[in-house]
Design a protein around this motif. Structure first.
Motif, PDB file in Angstrom:
ATOM      1  N   SER A  78      24.401  66.006  61.615  1.00  0.00           N
ATOM      2  CA  SER A  78      25.410  66.937  62.143  1.00  0.00           C
ATOM      3  C   SER A  78      24.768  67.990  63.046  1.00  0.00           C
ATOM      4  O   SER A  78      25.339  68.362  64.075  1.00  0.00           O
ATOM      5  CB  SER A  78      26.154  67.613  60.994  1.00  0.00           C
ATOM      6  N   ARG A  81      23.981  66.270  66.381  1.00  0.00           N
ATOM      7  CA  ARG A  81      25.196  66.096  67.192  1.00  0.00           C
ATOM      8  C   ARG A  81      25.669  67.423  67.779  1.00  0.00           C
ATOM      9  O   ARG A  81      26.107  67.482  68.929  1.00  0.00           O
ATOM     10  CB  ARG A  81      26.305  65.477  66.351  1.00  0.00           C
ATOM     11  N   ALA A  82      25.587  68.495  67.010  1.00  0.00           N
ATOM     12  CA  ALA A  82      25.997  69.809  67.518  1.00  0.00           C
ATOM     13  C   ALA A  82      25.094  70.243  68.665  1.00  0.00           C
ATOM     14  O   ALA A  82      25.568  70.811  69.664  1.00  0.00           O
ATOM     15  CB  ALA A  82      25.963  70.842  66.391  1.00  0.00           C
ATOM     16  N   GLU A  84      23.469  68.223  70.741  1.00  0.00           N
ATOM     17  CA  GLU A  84      23.809  67.409  71.903  1.00  0.00           C
ATOM     18  C   GLU A  84      25.116  67.873  72.546  1.00  0.00           C
ATOM     19  O   GLU A  84      25.238  67.913  73.772  1.00  0.00           O
ATOM     20  CB  GLU A  84      23.921  65.939  71.496  1.00  0.00           C
ATOM     21  N   ARG A  85      26.089  68.229  71.709  1.00  0.00           N
ATOM     22  CA  ARG A  85      27.368  68.734  72.217  1.00  0.00           C
ATOM     23  C   ARG A  85      27.145  70.034  72.982  1.00  0.00           C
ATOM     24  O   ARG A  85      27.706  70.239  74.078  1.00  0.00           O
ATOM     25  CB  ARG A  85      28.342  68.963  71.060  1.00  0.00           C
ATOM     26  N   SER A  86      26.321  70.924  72.461  1.00  0.00           N
ATOM     27  CA  SER A  86      26.039  72.200  73.136  1.00  0.00           C
ATOM     28  C   SER A  86      25.344  71.979  74.470  1.00  0.00           C
ATOM     29  O   SER A  86      25.653  72.647  75.466  1.00  0.00           O
ATOM     30  CB  SER A  86      25.167  73.085  72.247  1.00  0.00           C
ATOM     31  N   ARG A  87      24.394  71.027  74.504  1.00  0.00           N
ATOM     32  CA  ARG A  87      23.703  70.733  75.747  1.00  0.00           C
ATOM     33  C   ARG A  87      24.677  70.187  76.789  1.00  0.00           C
ATOM     34  O   ARG A  87      24.646  70.570  77.962  1.00  0.00           O
ATOM     35  CB  ARG A  87      22.579  69.717  75.504  1.00  0.00           C
ATOM     36  N   HIS A  88      25.577  69.316  76.363  1.00  0.00           N
ATOM     37  CA  HIS A  88      26.576  68.767  77.278  1.00  0.00           C
ATOM     38  C   HIS A  88      27.491  69.869  77.810  1.00  0.00           C
ATOM     39  O   HIS A  88      27.795  69.908  79.018  1.00  0.00           O
ATOM     40  CB  HIS A  88      27.391  67.689  76.565  1.00  0.00           C
ATOM     41  N   GLU A  89      27.930  70.766  76.930  1.00  0.00           N
ATOM     42  CA  GLU A  89      28.782  71.874  77.366  1.00  0.00           C
ATOM     43  C   GLU A  89      28.055  72.777  78.354  1.00  0.00           C
ATOM     44  O   GLU A  89      28.650  73.264  79.316  1.00  0.00           O
ATOM     45  CB  GLU A  89      29.254  72.677  76.152  1.00  0.00           C
TER      46      GLU A  89
END
Length: 136
Positions: A78, A81-82, A84-89
């Motif tokens: 988790s 994934r968080a 990776e999500r932050s990097r994408h944002e």
């Protein structure tokens, strides 16, 4: 406090330990003939086999480490994934920031043309407004 008791004699040790090694090598001893004999052979070293107790404990340790590894992967999944999500944002925000900067430059140029009264006059300004609307 030094002991004054004489040491017990041993068949392999010289009688006087203060003598040099060279003088000791000249002394006859019971072991010297055995060591110099060409027929003297060491016994064969037996093959070592791992005991079942050791195998069981190693297998238990391997199983424990495998389950620990699986639980750690589940715990960190988790977080990964968080991240990776932050990097994408962040990447998307940077794209939006650059696009907003370009829109601001185009808007500033249009404001200057509007003040001068030349906004929309000629083909050049119409092309720029079309480019600005495409970038939205």
């Amino acid at each position: 406090m030094a002991s004054t008791h004489p040491l017990p004699s041993h068949p392999g040790l010289p009688a006087n330990p203060k003598r040099s090694r060279t003088s000791q090598s000249n002394l006859p001893s019971s072991n010297s003939n055995v060591a110099r004999s060409p027929n003297f052979r060491m016994p064969p070293i037996p093959h070592h086999e791992m005991k079942e107790i050791v195998k069981e404990s190693l297998n238990k340790e391997i199983a424990r480490l495998a389950s620990l590894n699986a639980s750690q992967k589940a715990a960190t999944e988790s977080v990964t994934r968080a991240a990776e999500r932050s990097r994408h944002e962040l990447e998307m925000s940077l794209l939006e920031l650059y696009a907003a900067g370009e829109r601001r430059k185009a808007a500033a140029a249009q404001v200057e043309e509007a003040r001068a009264g030349t906004l929309g006059v000629g083909g050049r300004d119409d092309d720029q407004s079309a480019q600005v609307s495409d970038s939205l």
